[in-house]
Scaffold this motif. Structure first.
Motif, PDB file in Angstrom:
ATOM      1  N   ALA A  79       0.904  -1.028  -0.051  1.00 48.22           N
ATOM      2  CA  ALA A  79      -0.208  -0.262  -0.021  1.00 48.22           C
ATOM      3  C   ALA A  79       0.651   1.305   0.089  1.00 48.22           C
ATOM      4  O   ALA A  79       0.409   2.077  -0.698  1.00 48.22           O
ATOM      5  N   VAL A  84      -3.496   0.179  -3.784  1.00 48.79           N
ATOM      6  CA  VAL A  84      -4.433  -0.080  -2.822  1.00 48.79           C
ATOM      7  C   VAL A  84      -5.413  -0.750  -3.217  1.00 48.79           C
ATOM      8  O   VAL A  84      -6.119  -0.584  -4.294  1.00 48.79           O
ATOM      9  N   ARG A  85      -6.033  -1.819  -2.481  1.00 45.41           N
ATOM     10  CA  ARG A  85      -7.133  -2.516  -2.805  1.00 45.41           C
ATOM     11  C   ARG A  85      -8.477  -2.463  -2.192  1.00 45.41           C
ATOM     12  O   ARG A  85      -8.329  -1.795  -0.999  1.00 45.41           O
ATOM     13  N   PHE A  87     -12.068  -4.554  -1.211  1.00 46.47           N
ATOM     14  CA  PHE A  87     -12.631  -6.093  -0.849  1.00 46.47           C
ATOM     15  C   PHE A  87     -13.871  -6.333  -1.860  1.00 46.47           C
ATOM     16  O   PHE A  87     -14.754  -5.419  -1.941  1.00 46.47           O
ATOM     17  N   LEU A 103      -9.554   8.702   7.792  1.00 45.51           N
ATOM     18  CA  LEU A 103      -8.230   9.005   8.105  1.00 45.51           C
ATOM     19  C   LEU A 103      -7.393   8.125   8.492  1.00 45.51           C
ATOM     20  O   LEU A 103      -6.195   8.280   8.584  1.00 45.51           O
ATOM     21  N   LEU A 104      -7.890   6.906   8.441  1.00 41.65           N
ATOM     22  CA  LEU A 104      -6.794   5.750   8.672  1.00 41.65           C
ATOM     23  C   LEU A 104      -6.043   5.707   7.540  1.00 41.65           C
ATOM     24  O   LEU A 104      -4.886   5.193   7.940  1.00 41.65           O
ATOM     25  N   ALA A 105      -6.271   6.028   6.297  1.00 38.39           N
ATOM     26  CA  ALA A 105      -5.837   5.751   5.099  1.00 38.39           C
ATOM     27  C   ALA A 105      -4.386   6.303   4.936  1.00 38.39           C
ATOM     28  O   ALA A 105      -3.760   5.682   4.230  1.00 38.39           O
ATOM     29  N   PRO A 106      -4.369   7.788   5.376  1.00 37.77           N
ATOM     30  CA  PRO A 106      -3.050   8.271   4.698  1.00 37.77           C
ATOM     31  C   PRO A 106      -1.823   7.516   5.203  1.00 37.77           C
ATOM     32  O   PRO A 106      -1.856   7.107   6.252  1.00 37.77           O
ATOM     33  N   GLN A 107      -0.700   7.470   4.205  1.00 42.10           N
ATOM     34  CA  GLN A 107       0.362   6.898   4.772  1.00 42.10           C
ATOM     35  C   GLN A 107       1.334   7.711   5.556  1.00 42.10           C
ATOM     36  O   GLN A 107       1.187   9.068   5.269  1.00 42.10           O
ATOM     37  N   ARG A 167     -12.063   5.913   0.828  1.00 40.47           N
ATOM     38  CA  ARG A 167     -11.009   5.519   1.744  1.00 40.47           C
ATOM     39  C   ARG A 167      -9.721   5.481   1.001  1.00 40.47           C
ATOM     40  O   ARG A 167      -8.379   5.911   1.444  1.00 40.47           O
ATOM     41  N   THR A 168      -9.734   4.549  -0.189  1.00 38.91           N
ATOM     42  CA  THR A 168      -8.428   4.273  -0.858  1.00 38.91           C
ATOM     43  C   THR A 168      -7.713   5.459  -1.229  1.00 38.91           C
ATOM     44  O   THR A 168      -6.573   5.542  -1.484  1.00 38.91           O
TER      45      THR A 168
END
Lengths: 254, 381
Positions: A79, A84-85, A87, A103-107, A167-168
């Motif tokens: 990722a 990014v995938r 499901f 907000l979880l997604a940012p690297q 989100r991705t």
């Protein structure tokens, strides 16, 4: 090989016991394209996705993403490379709010480091503010902004799909793998999702889409790959695929 | 009022030790809450971390290591235990972790029981150094201690008011959303009860600091550490780190697909929870005055679970509330039940039975715990 190729997988194989789910499959897609992956049920499409994103380790074969081999990287590092995938059955974090899901997604967030959480609160606050603004603008564009503070588990099936795709986007990907984005979604929402995909594609994000809804695939994709029984059956433009007798045979039977 | 204060000052020693026990178990359960409530790691051997913290602290301080260093090493060794358990089991499904933690906690207890060269075995360890025992505070010392206690009380009250204010705000803003926030009247009642508890502990603390006994100093220190651990954890679980941890609790695959190193995060949460329990262990040892392997029965793990479940999993204020309820129950039944004319052996059995009954009623009536959110249980995956 041209520079333009974003993802190329060669000779991928994966067996579960005696069943060869994916057998010597190849797929290639260009930067900036929308590529379709179709095939009858059980053809190994989702398994191929899992191999690409290294949720399963391939028995054989290699995956090159942005000129780097990635088939030996741990799943979470893929990722970070920009792939990014989603499901097949939309997965959201039910007991977190819609906004928190985003907000979880940012690297590479500073606040994901347990030490910096206490020592560098200023930077984290700044990052959070930026990320929140970005999340809200994406949510607004998909029409979920009014739900931002709701639990994600309270969303409908179609909304969950939207949230998952949105989100991705938060992780600034180069390539998004969508597993059946239109399954179980009403026609109006399907059109919306398609419009979003086209828009995001114009902004420079490539897509690889598994889908059974042929209207969606034919209208969106530049190029389509067909899998049957774990192997490549055909690839080409939507017209070529529509007129390919082997494909019709695989889908409809003899 | 005067009567009340006289009464209080007669019993203040008991209430001080009750306050210490409550703080110790609140810290202990906060560690478990981080592991289970926030990260979803089922730890049935939490007492092992406490045992290591307690024994390390007392054995090191007996051999002349300064107390604070001993506590830090104790917490470090507890975290190290968490590291070894985690590295071998966190890749597996969570039920395996539960089984391994039970095993490890028994292992640690048996080592404490049998390895006499290390832990003095069943004879236990006594006459170790305890903070503030040799301290004879003058006026200045007492004033500083009381000021510290006042600071902690103000902090607690401030946290409480802020929590209630947030609940009010939520109630106004999300009226017709997917979940129902707590009604303001319920918040006010709970707030009033909590305020009385804080005031009670505070007044009693001042009285006991005035008639100084070393336990009063220990109480201030325990409350201080509790406040520090609590606010540290609150910052942590509201940070992006906390978000990742909660995401892993909900669905590891999503976290992995979004580029999070799931194993590493789980390991961090497990080790930190263990270290916190280790610190609680040091205080437990100081409170007990003498440590024996029997002080660290598996029952303590389940006491921590009761505290977390009663207060509401994944809720730090709830865990502290759970600890207060647990020890209040302990104290009340200890004094009230004998007046019913039940002999001691039956009494202890009855008390445990009633705990079970209360838990059953709670799980039926409010499965999310007192401060937990119901929606967090009913929303499916």
């Amino acid at each position: 090989m041209t520079k333009n190729i974003l993802l190329s997988a060669k000779g991928l194989s994966k067996s579960f016991g005696g069943i060869k789910a994916v057998n010597n499959a190849t797929i290639e897609l260009k930067s900036g394209s929308i590529t379709g992956l179709i095939g009858p049920n059980g053809a190994g499409k989702t398994t191929l996705f899992n191999l690409l994103a290294n949720f399963y380790t391939p028995d054989r074969g290699e995956v090159i993403f942005a000129s780097k081999p990635i088939h030996q990287l741990p799943t979470h590092k893929i990722a970070r490379q920009g792939m990014v995938r989603t499901f097949q059955v939309a997965r959201v974090l039910s007991r977190l709010s819609v906004l928190e899901n985003m907000l979880l997604a940012p690297q590479k967030q500073t606040g994901e480091n347990i030490i910096k959480v206490w020592l560098d609160r200023k930077t984290i606050k700044k990052e959070e503010k930026l990320n929140r603004e970005k999340a809200m603008s994406i949510l607004e564009s998909v029409g979920l902004d009014s739900k931002a503070k709701d639990y994600a588990g309270a969303l409908s099936g179609g909304q969950r799909k939207l949230l998952e795709i949105a989100r991705t986007l938060m992780s600034d990907p180069k390539l998004i793998l969508l597993d059946e984005p239109a399954a179980g979604v009403n026609p109006t929402l399907i059109n919306q999702i398609c419009d979003h995909i086209v828009n995001w594609n114009k902004a420079g994000i490539s897509f690889l889409i598994i889908e059974h809804n042929m209207d969606v695939i034919m209208s969106l994709c530049d190029r389509i790959w067909v899998l049957a029984e774990g192997s490549n059956l055909a690839d080409g433009t939507p017209e070529e695929i529509q007129n390919n007798p082997h494909v019709l045979e695989a889908y409809l039977g003899q | 009022m005067l009567n009340f204060i006289i009464n209080l000052s007669n019993n203040s020693g008991y209430i001080v030790s009750l306050t210490i026990l409550t703080s110790v178990f609140a810290i202990f359960a906060l560690g478990l809450n981080l592991q289970w409530g926030f990260s979803g790691l089922i730890n049935f051997g939490h007492i092992a971390f406490m045992t290591i913290g307690a024994y390390t602290t007392v054995m090191l301080s007996l051999s002349g290591v300064p107390l604070i260093v001993a506590v830090i090493i104790g917490a470090g060794l507890a975290a190290l235990l968490g590291f070894f358990i985690g590295i071998s089991t966190l890749r597996l499904r969570e039920d395996y972790l539960a089984i391994v933690t039970i095993g490890v906690s028994e292992l640690v207890r048996l080592v404490a029981n049998n390895e006499e060269w290390l832990t003095r075995g069943v004879q236990g360890v006594r006459r170790y150094q305890i903070p503030f025992v040799d301290w004879e505070p003058g006026i200045l010392g007492k004033v500083i201690a009381i000021a510290l206690l006042t600071g902690i009380a103000i902090f607690a009250q401030w946290q409480l008011l802020r929590g209630i204010k947030n609940q009010f705000k939520e109630y106004r803003s999300v009226q017709n959303k997917s979940y129902q926030p707590t009604k303001p009247i319920v918040c006010i009642i709970w707030g009033a009860i909590a305020t009385i508890v804080i005031l009670f502990i505070y007044i009693n603390g001042i009285i006991s600091l005035y008639n100084y006994h070393y336990q009063a100093g220990l109480m201030v220190l325990a409350l201080l550490i509790l406040a520090l651990v609590y606010s540290g954890l609150e910052i942590l679980v509201r940070s992006p780190w906390g978000r990742v941890i909660k995401a892993i609790r909900e669905d590891e695959e999503i976290a992995r697909a979004l580029g999070k190193n799931v194993f590493f995060y789980k390991l961090q949460a497990f080790m930190l929870g263990g270290a916190i329990a280790g610190v609680a262990g040091s205080f437990y040892a100081w409170q007990l005055n003498a440590v024996y392997p029997t002080s660290f029965e598996p029952l303590q793990t389940f006491n921590a679970w009761i505290i977390v479940v009663v207060g509401g999993a994944g809720n730090n204020p709830g865990t502290i509330l759970g600890a207060i309820i647990f020890w209040t129950y302990d104290a009340v039944t200890r004094f009230l039940l004998p007046q019913l004319g039940i002999d001691n052996a039956r009494l202890s059995a009855l008390r445990i039975m009633v705990i079970g009954l209360i838990l059953m009623i709670l799980v039926m009536w409010r499965p999310q715990g007192i401060l937990g959110k119901k929606e967090e249980l009913t929303l499916g995956k």
